[in-house]
Structure formats: C-alpha cells, structure tokens
Design a protein around this motif. Sequence first.
Motif, PDB file in Angstrom:
ATOM      1  N   GLY A  81       2.469  11.522  10.383  1.00  0.00           N
ATOM      2  CA  GLY A  81       2.603  11.984  11.762  1.00  0.00           C
ATOM      3  C   GLY A  81       1.390  12.878  12.139  1.00  0.00           C
ATOM      4  N   ALA A  82       1.940  13.823  12.519  1.00  0.00           N
ATOM      5  CA  ALA A  82       1.062  15.024  13.076  1.00  0.00           C
ATOM      6  C   ALA A  82       0.589  15.822  11.957  1.00  0.00           C
ATOM      7  CB  ALA A  82       1.761  16.074  14.031  1.00  0.00           C
ATOM      8  N   ASP A  83       0.935  15.672  10.914  1.00  0.00           N
ATOM      9  CA  ASP A  83       0.545  16.488   9.789  1.00  0.00           C
ATOM     10  C   ASP A  83      -0.693  15.371   9.010  1.00  0.00           C
ATOM     11  OD1 ASP A  83       2.119  18.671   9.918  1.00  0.00           O
ATOM     12  OD2 ASP A  83       3.611  17.612   8.575  1.00  0.00           O
ATOM     13  N   PHE A  84      -1.070  14.445   9.380  1.00  0.00           N
ATOM     14  CA  PHE A  84      -1.907  13.447   9.045  1.00  0.00           C
ATOM     15  C   PHE A  84      -3.340  14.231   8.509  1.00  0.00           C
ATOM     16  CE2 PHE A  84      -5.355  10.581   9.595  1.00  0.00           C
ATOM     17  CZ  PHE A  84      -5.214   9.447   8.564  1.00  0.00           C
ATOM     18  N   SER A  85      -3.753  13.799   7.511  1.00  0.00           N
ATOM     19  CA  SER A  85      -5.061  14.393   7.041  1.00  0.00           C
ATOM     20  C   SER A  85      -5.822  13.522   6.189  1.00  0.00           C
ATOM     21  CB  SER A  85      -5.022  15.641   6.313  1.00  0.00           C
ATOM     22  OG  SER A  85      -6.164  15.975   5.429  1.00  0.00           O
ATOM     23  N   ALA A  86      -7.223  13.386   5.952  1.00  0.00           N
ATOM     24  CA  ALA A  86      -7.806  12.375   5.235  1.00  0.00           C
ATOM     25  C   ALA A  86      -7.307  12.697   3.662  1.00  0.00           C
ATOM     26  CB  ALA A  86      -9.450  12.816   5.556  1.00  0.00           C
ATOM     27  N   CYS A  87      -7.040  14.039   3.504  1.00  0.00           N
ATOM     28  CA  CYS A  87      -6.701  14.438   2.129  1.00  0.00           C
ATOM     29  C   CYS A  87      -5.368  13.622   1.685  1.00  0.00           C
ATOM     30  CB  CYS A  87      -6.295  15.845   1.893  1.00  0.00           C
ATOM     31  SG  CYS A  87      -7.964  16.849   2.342  1.00  0.00           S
ATOM     32  N   ASP A  88      -4.634  13.092   2.424  1.00  0.00           N
ATOM     33  CA  ASP A  88      -3.395  12.319   2.236  1.00  0.00           C
ATOM     34  C   ASP A  88      -3.875  10.833   1.644  1.00  0.00           C
ATOM     35  OD1 ASP A  88      -1.780  14.308   3.017  1.00  0.00           O
ATOM     36  OD2 ASP A  88      -1.837  13.521   5.294  1.00  0.00           O
ATOM     37  N   ILE A  89      -5.035  10.419   1.843  1.00  0.00           N
ATOM     38  CA  ILE A  89      -5.480   9.288   1.331  1.00  0.00           C
ATOM     39  C   ILE A  89      -6.130   9.131   0.174  1.00  0.00           C
ATOM     40  CG2 ILE A  89      -6.906   7.151   2.057  1.00  0.00           C
ATOM     41  CD1 ILE A  89      -6.868   8.166   5.006  1.00  0.00           C
ATOM     42  N   GLU A  90      -5.407   8.396  -1.006  1.00  0.00           N
ATOM     43  CA  GLU A  90      -5.699   8.501  -2.092  1.00  0.00           C
ATOM     44  C   GLU A  90      -6.134   6.875  -2.496  1.00  0.00           C
ATOM     45  OE1 GLU A  90      -4.172   8.931  -6.727  1.00  0.00           O
ATOM     46  OE2 GLU A  90      -3.163   9.796  -5.138  1.00  0.00           O
ATOM     47  N   LEU A  91      -7.474   6.767  -2.583  1.00  0.00           N
ATOM     48  CA  LEU A  91      -7.986   5.320  -2.730  1.00  0.00           C
ATOM     49  C   LEU A  91      -7.423   4.662  -3.905  1.00  0.00           C
ATOM     50  CD1 LEU A  91     -11.714   5.835  -1.464  1.00  0.00           C
ATOM     51  CD2 LEU A  91      -9.791   4.726  -0.020  1.00  0.00           C
ATOM     52  N   PRO A  92      -6.859   3.181  -3.735  1.00  0.00           N
ATOM     53  CA  PRO A  92      -6.556   2.591  -5.087  1.00  0.00           C
ATOM     54  C   PRO A  92      -7.750   2.461  -5.873  1.00  0.00           C
ATOM     55  CG  PRO A  92      -5.701   1.686  -3.276  1.00  0.00           C
ATOM     56  CD  PRO A  92      -6.685   2.652  -2.722  1.00  0.00           C
ATOM     57  N   VAL A  93      -7.786   2.530  -7.280  1.00  0.00           N
ATOM     58  CA  VAL A  93      -8.750   2.337  -8.337  1.00  0.00           C
ATOM     59  C   VAL A  93      -8.379   1.463  -9.322  1.00  0.00           C
ATOM     60  CG1 VAL A  93     -10.082   3.349  -9.889  1.00  0.00           C
ATOM     61  CG2 VAL A  93      -9.592   4.555  -7.702  1.00  0.00           C
ATOM     62  N   VAL A 132       0.863  -1.067   0.031  1.00  0.00           N
ATOM     63  CA  VAL A 132      -0.083   0.140  -0.087  1.00  0.00           C
ATOM     64  C   VAL A 132       0.797   1.298   0.034  1.00  0.00           C
ATOM     65  CG1 VAL A 132      -1.661   1.432   1.324  1.00  0.00           C
ATOM     66  CG2 VAL A 132      -1.909  -1.153   1.184  1.00  0.00           C
ATOM     67  N   THR A 133       0.602   1.985  -1.087  1.00  0.00           N
ATOM     68  CA  THR A 133       1.599   3.296  -1.186  1.00  0.00           C
ATOM     69  C   THR A 133       0.790   4.450  -1.336  1.00  0.00           C
ATOM     70  OG1 THR A 133       3.169   1.749  -2.330  1.00  0.00           O
ATOM     71  CG2 THR A 133       3.596   4.399  -2.309  1.00  0.00           C
ATOM     72  N   PRO A 134       0.106   5.184  -0.374  1.00  0.00           N
ATOM     73  CA  PRO A 134      -0.720   6.306  -0.699  1.00  0.00           C
ATOM     74  C   PRO A 134      -0.030   7.547  -1.146  1.00  0.00           C
ATOM     75  CG  PRO A 134      -0.114   6.076   1.765  1.00  0.00           C
ATOM     76  CD  PRO A 134       0.391   4.987   0.977  1.00  0.00           C
ATOM     77  N   ALA A 135      -0.776   8.378  -1.877  1.00  0.00           N
ATOM     78  CA  ALA A 135      -0.073   9.611  -2.339  1.00  0.00           C
ATOM     79  C   ALA A 135      -0.658  10.687  -1.306  1.00  0.00           C
ATOM     80  CB  ALA A 135      -0.355   9.840  -3.773  1.00  0.00           C
ATOM     81  N   SER A 136      -0.005  11.568  -0.835  1.00  0.00           N
ATOM     82  CA  SER A 136      -0.636  12.743  -0.176  1.00  0.00           C
ATOM     83  C   SER A 136      -1.090  14.087  -0.820  1.00  0.00           C
ATOM     84  CB  SER A 136       0.534  13.173   0.954  1.00  0.00           C
ATOM     85  OG  SER A 136       1.468  14.169   0.020  1.00  0.00           O
TER      86      SER A 136
END
Length: 294
Positions: free
Chosen positions: A279-291, A20-24
């Motif tokens: 870390g402390a900068d985590f946001s839902a915007c960092d999660i890019e769902l695989p498609v 799993v390799t998310p893009a922020s």
Amino acid sequence: MRQGFRITGAALAAALLASVTPASAQDTTPSSSEAAPAIAADDWRTAAPDNLLVIDTNKGRILVEMTPEAAPDHVARIRLLAKAGFYDGLPWHRVIDGFMAQTGDPLGTGEGQSWHPDLKAEFTFRRDAQTPFVAVAAPAGALIGFVQSLPVQTQPDAVMATTPDRKVHAWGLYCPGVAGMARDDAPDSANSQFFLMRHPYPALDKRYTVWGRVVSGLDVVRALKFSPNPDGIVTDPDRMTRVRVAGDLPEGERPSVRVLSTSRAPFRALVEDTRAARGADFSACDIELPVEVN
C-alpha cells in the motif's frame, strides 16, 4: 572518518515458478491475491561473469552483481583488487546490526586501504535512453526503478530532451543488499573498503558511491558477527576467505547466476503484487528479485 564510515538475494526462484512472493526490507512476506504468471526460460537474464563478485566467507558465499553503469571507476577498482587477491582473508571489521557490514581494510581497524590512489566520488550517474532502466514508481518529478538488480532513483525521461548530453541524473538507493564504497569525510576518499547493507538506510543516498547489490547471500551478510558498540568495531570478526570476479575464475569454479529480468511480465506482476500488499508503504526496497544460482 575512515574508521567511523569506511562502511557501506536469495533463493526465491523455485517458489516463484508457481507464484510471485516478494520479501520486503523488513523481512515480511506479502501474499498475492491473484495467480502470477509462470516464469519462462526467457524471463531470466544471466548476470555477466565480469560483473559478478564472488565473496566467500567463513559464514558462506555472497554474490554481488556489480553495476558499472552507476559507478564505472569504483567497479573497476573492485575488479582490480579482487583479481590481485587483495581482499582474501580480510575481516568484516565493522558490522552494525540493522545497518551494514564493512570490510576491505588490510589493517582491520578502519584506517587502512590499498596502495592505489583514492577515487573520485560517483554518488550519482548520468542515465540516457540506452541505460537498462525499468521504472516501478513515479513520485512527483522523479522515477524510481531498477538498473538490472540495482534500485535507483532518477529524473524523468522527459528531462533528457532539455539537457546537452541527452542524459539525466540518477543514483542508487541504499536498500538491503546494496553495495557501497566507504570513505572518509572527504567525498573523493574511497579506496578499497566497502560495505553491504543489512537493512535499508536512505540517509546514505547520494552521499556514498553505490556500485552493486547482493543477488545471493543476503542471509550470509546478516549472519556476520556484529558489534553491540556504537563504533561497530567487531572483536574476533568473521572474514572473507576469497574474493574474485566470476569471470576470473576457472569455468569449473564459476557460479552461473540467473536473475529475473525487469523487462518481463513476471517482474511486472511481482511489482504489482508487492505494491498491493504494501500500500502506501510501498518502496523499491520491498522488491527482492528472484535468483537462480548454479
């Protein structure tokens, strides 16, 4: 402010079969220190054809998963106009780098709209226990998570017991790829113009109706010609060539889109991997769902 604010993924699936390799939101790619679970066939969900907007442009194809749970009237308007061919040939008339790309104006000036009446704002929506919401963070007094592919913030579930309708307030978050409805200064003035976010912009939250999110083609959104001018109006803009809801297309032309299910273990691993990396900068915007798109 029709001109001033008639504003407003990704082929990661193959790589995520191994890890799993998310893009922020900032296009950084955090690395995982642990092996992620393999993605099995039942870890995917298929986007409903009636909720999938297919936007063909001269730069490529954009697929937006619409979220009627968040904005039923605005989704109905997009479906109606797409079926009528209203959007075909219209320009991306206002594009601001680092912000958004706006379209849906038949005049191409920011002042036009469809022949239908303006819509009542749907800046927030009511969420109940049956809404397909999955939390990824719990800041004080709130939950942040996803309704299908849409990042949202909402009141906690416990509040449902105190409300007459057993529902709580929720609203879409303006992360990259999120689709919003443009409007004038008046809240209830959205009509046909919409925008797709090129980058996050939380100042728009609860001020402009959110109706979906790009699940494939964010690179196309970011490749659209943008204006260096403050008003964002583009000279010789890129255009939408055809816009249809997938369910209205013949089967042979209909894309099939599978999105990682937010209720499955690989999604939880994706969230934890992203949280550890950010870390402390985590946001839902960092999660890019695989498609996967077929």
